[in-house]
Design a protein around this motif. Structure first.
Motif, mmCIF file in Angstrom:
data_model
loop_
_atom_site.group_PDB
_atom_site.id
_atom_site.type_symbol
_atom_site.label_atom_id
_atom_site.label_comp_id
_atom_site.label_asym_id
_atom_site.label_seq_id
_atom_site.Cartn_x
_atom_site.Cartn_y
_atom_site.Cartn_z
ATOM 1 N N ALA A 237 21.785 83.118 25.242
ATOM 2 C CA ALA A 237 22.355 82.360 26.357
ATOM 3 C C ALA A 237 21.250 81.598 27.083
ATOM 4 N N GLY A 238 21.510 80.370 27.410
ATOM 5 C CA GLY A 238 20.505 79.506 28.024
ATOM 6 C C GLY A 238 19.903 78.606 26.981
ATOM 7 N N GLU A 239 19.345 79.217 25.924
ATOM 8 C CA GLU A 239 18.831 78.405 24.824
ATOM 9 C C GLU A 239 19.978 77.704 24.099
ATOM 10 N N ASP A 240 21.116 78.393 24.028
ATOM 11 C CA ASP A 240 22.262 77.781 23.344
ATOM 12 C C ASP A 240 22.723 76.532 24.092
ATOM 13 N N LEU A 241 22.677 76.557 25.424
ATOM 14 C CA LEU A 241 23.109 75.400 26.201
ATOM 15 C C LEU A 241 22.254 74.183 25.886
ATOM 16 N N LYS A 242 20.951 74.357 25.906
ATOM 17 C CA LYS A 242 20.059 73.237 25.627
ATOM 18 C C LYS A 242 20.315 72.682 24.225
ATOM 19 N N ARG B 274 16.329 67.899 33.030
ATOM 20 C CA ARG B 274 16.550 69.174 33.713
ATOM 21 C C ARG B 274 17.662 69.080 34.739
ATOM 22 N N GLU C 115 20.907 69.395 32.832
ATOM 23 C CA GLU C 115 21.117 70.774 32.378
ATOM 24 C C GLU C 115 21.522 71.665 33.552
ATOM 25 N N SER C 116 20.883 71.457 34.674
ATOM 26 C CA SER C 116 21.222 72.262 35.852
ATOM 27 C C SER C 116 22.645 71.972 36.327
ATOM 28 N N THR D 151 24.995 73.753 33.955
ATOM 29 C CA THR D 151 24.924 75.201 34.187
ATOM 30 C C THR D 151 25.710 75.597 35.428
#
Length: 497
Positions: free
Chosen positions: A458-463, A477, A480-481, A484
């Protein structure tokens, strides 16, 4: 016994001569371009030969009915039934020899496309992705075909054809094809356009009717790019003789069910295996040249403009963007159709916020946006049109590039949050995560890339998922924020993520 549907039993007028070839024989084409052609003042002079995409089923069913089918216009108060006859031939898309023969004919004036966004096989930079295996296979096939069969004498071809006989080498070079046909839509059209070039039949228009930003440019990149890779001389001929026409198309057309088939039989008194259900509303805006002529679509309500980008964006952002937002957020909240999602106050509020962002990035004049938004709410709320969210959710990686990302980038560049557009992307991410966790299949042309991304922590998958959509966005960023934050907001709002 119920009467079968064909041109004899229906007592229709004689079939119009084929002057339009169409790739992508689906429900939308039959509700939209075929409808406009039938309703044109000169529609009796313009027959459509339509080809399927990956499967022959629709051609088999329509062929048995001589191309006839019933259009059900489903309004809020009831249904209206119309027998459609503008499609005069229906063919398996793999029958490239027939496509070549028809496109090579001087009487054929244009080719229309509804092949879906993914079928253009374009990379993130908008050029043909030659690394795609199907594209590379077509390039290899077409290079071999052109090398194996040198050009024949055009005059002899035309003389033989006019006499009603097959031209020399008709099965391959004279028809622009070979015993094996190309697999991609662009490859098939390159074969067909090579046939037209050989036949000396002159310029032609290719009209993209797919939900793509700058769809004329996309069609040119796919078809011209493939031709350039196969044979630069053919690519040059296409550049000089094929007009790529841009369009903005609009008519909600859900999948037909057995209920519609039974309804037509009960109301119309004949057996139609292939009815199409659609809404009363329709819209078609076109921009470009038709060097060999076209039907009088304007008499049926089509609009011709000098610049189309703003009309495309209005449709892609307001209608299609809202559809994608509902497709993911609505399903996360337990809804199955557009009407159900719109009736959910949370989804309705999210649509409004996204529309406000999109409207800020469209011209204030000339598009009638307030009226367009009001009409969309009425159309979306038509519960008699069962437009299923699962159908809209397919191929999200292609769709969001045009529906959400431009609005998010514009909002962030203007110093605003872009929360509405970010929420659409967040809903897509949450929807994919849920599918991955449950082992459900992902219906997307980039499914392999998406599955690889979803396997990351999770987190890496979003990017990684954002990178599939847009590399520039993935590196931002702030973007991405924003996404999120909206994933968290969707969860707080009660969606199952």
């Amino acid at each position: 016994m119920t009467t079968p549907l064909n041109r004899t039993t229906a007592n229709t007028a004689p079939a119009a001569p084929v002057r339009i070839a169409h790739l992508g024989l689906g429900a939308f084409h039959r509700a939209h371009q075929a409808w406009y052609t039938q309703h044109a003042s000169d529609g009796a002079e313009w027959g459509i030969a339509a080809f399927t995409g990956r499967r022959p089923d629709a051609a088999t069913a329509l062929g048995a009915q001589d191309g006839l089918y019933t259009l059900i216009e489903r309004g809020g108060e009831g249904d209206r039934f119309e027998l459609m006859s503008s499609i005069v031939e229906a063919h398996d898309g793999a029958d490239v020899a027939t496509l070549c023969r028809l496109v090579a004919a001087p009487s054929t004036a244009l080719v229309t496309l509804t092949i879906t966004e993914a079928a253009y096989n374009l990379g993130a930079d908008g050029t043909l992705d030659t690394a795609t295996p199907a594209v590379q296979a077509d390039i290899d096939l077409l290079r071999a075909t052109l090398a194996r069969f040198p050009a024949v004498d055009d005059a002899a071809e035309l003389e033989a054809d006019d006499a009603g006989h097959a031209p020399p080498n008709a099965s391959a070079p004279a028809a622009g094809g070979s015993a094996r046909g190309a697999a991609t839509a662009a490859g098939r059209l390159v074969q067909a356009l090579a046939a037209r070039r050989r036949a000396g039949s002159g310029p032609i228009a290719v009209v993209s009717c797919d939900n793509l930003a700058n769809n004329a440019t996309a069609a040119r990149a796919a078809i011209g790019g493939l031709a350039d890779a196969v044979d630069p001389e053919l690519g040059g001929w296409i550049a000089g003789n094929v007009s790529f026409v841009g369009t903005s198309i609009d008519r909600i057309t859900p999948r037909t069910t057995d209920a519609e088939i039974a309804l037509v039989e009960a109301e119309c008194g004949y057996a139609d295996s292939s009815p199409v259900v659609t809404e009363p509303f329709s819209d078609w805006v076109l921009c470009g040249a038709f060097p060999a002529g076209r039907p009088d679509w304007a008499s049926a309500g089509a609009v011709f403009v000098d610049e189309i980008e703003d009309f495309e964006n209005r449709k892609l952002w307001l209608l299609n963007g809202a559809h994608s937002l509902m497709a993911y957020a609505g399903q996360l909240r337990g809804h199955a159709t557009v009407a159900q999602a719109l009736a959910d106050p949370a989804c309705a509020a999210w649509i409004t916020e996204f529309w406000d962002e999109a409207e800020r990035n469209l011209p204030a004049e000339g598009l009638g946006i307030p009226a367009y938004r009001a009409a969309l709410l009425e159309r979306f709320g038509n519960a008699r049109i069962a437009h299923h969210l699962a159908q809209i959710a397919m191929d999200g990686s292609n769709k969001l590039r045009m529906r959400a990302i431009p609005v998010l980038k514009a909002e962030l560049a203007a110093g605003r949050t872009g929360a509405g557009a970010a929420r659409m992307i967040a809903a897509w991410v949450a929807y994919l995560r849920r599918a991955h966790a449950s082992g459900a299949p992902i219906a997307d042309a980039a499914a392999a890339e998406l599955q690889t991304a979803l396997a990351l922590p999770a987190g890496e998958d979003l990017k990684a998922l954002l990178d599939v959509l847009d590399a520039q966005l993935a590196a931002d960023r702030a973007a991405e924020s924003a996404v999120t934050a909206q994933i968290g907001a969707i969860s707080v709002a009660g969606a199952s993520v």
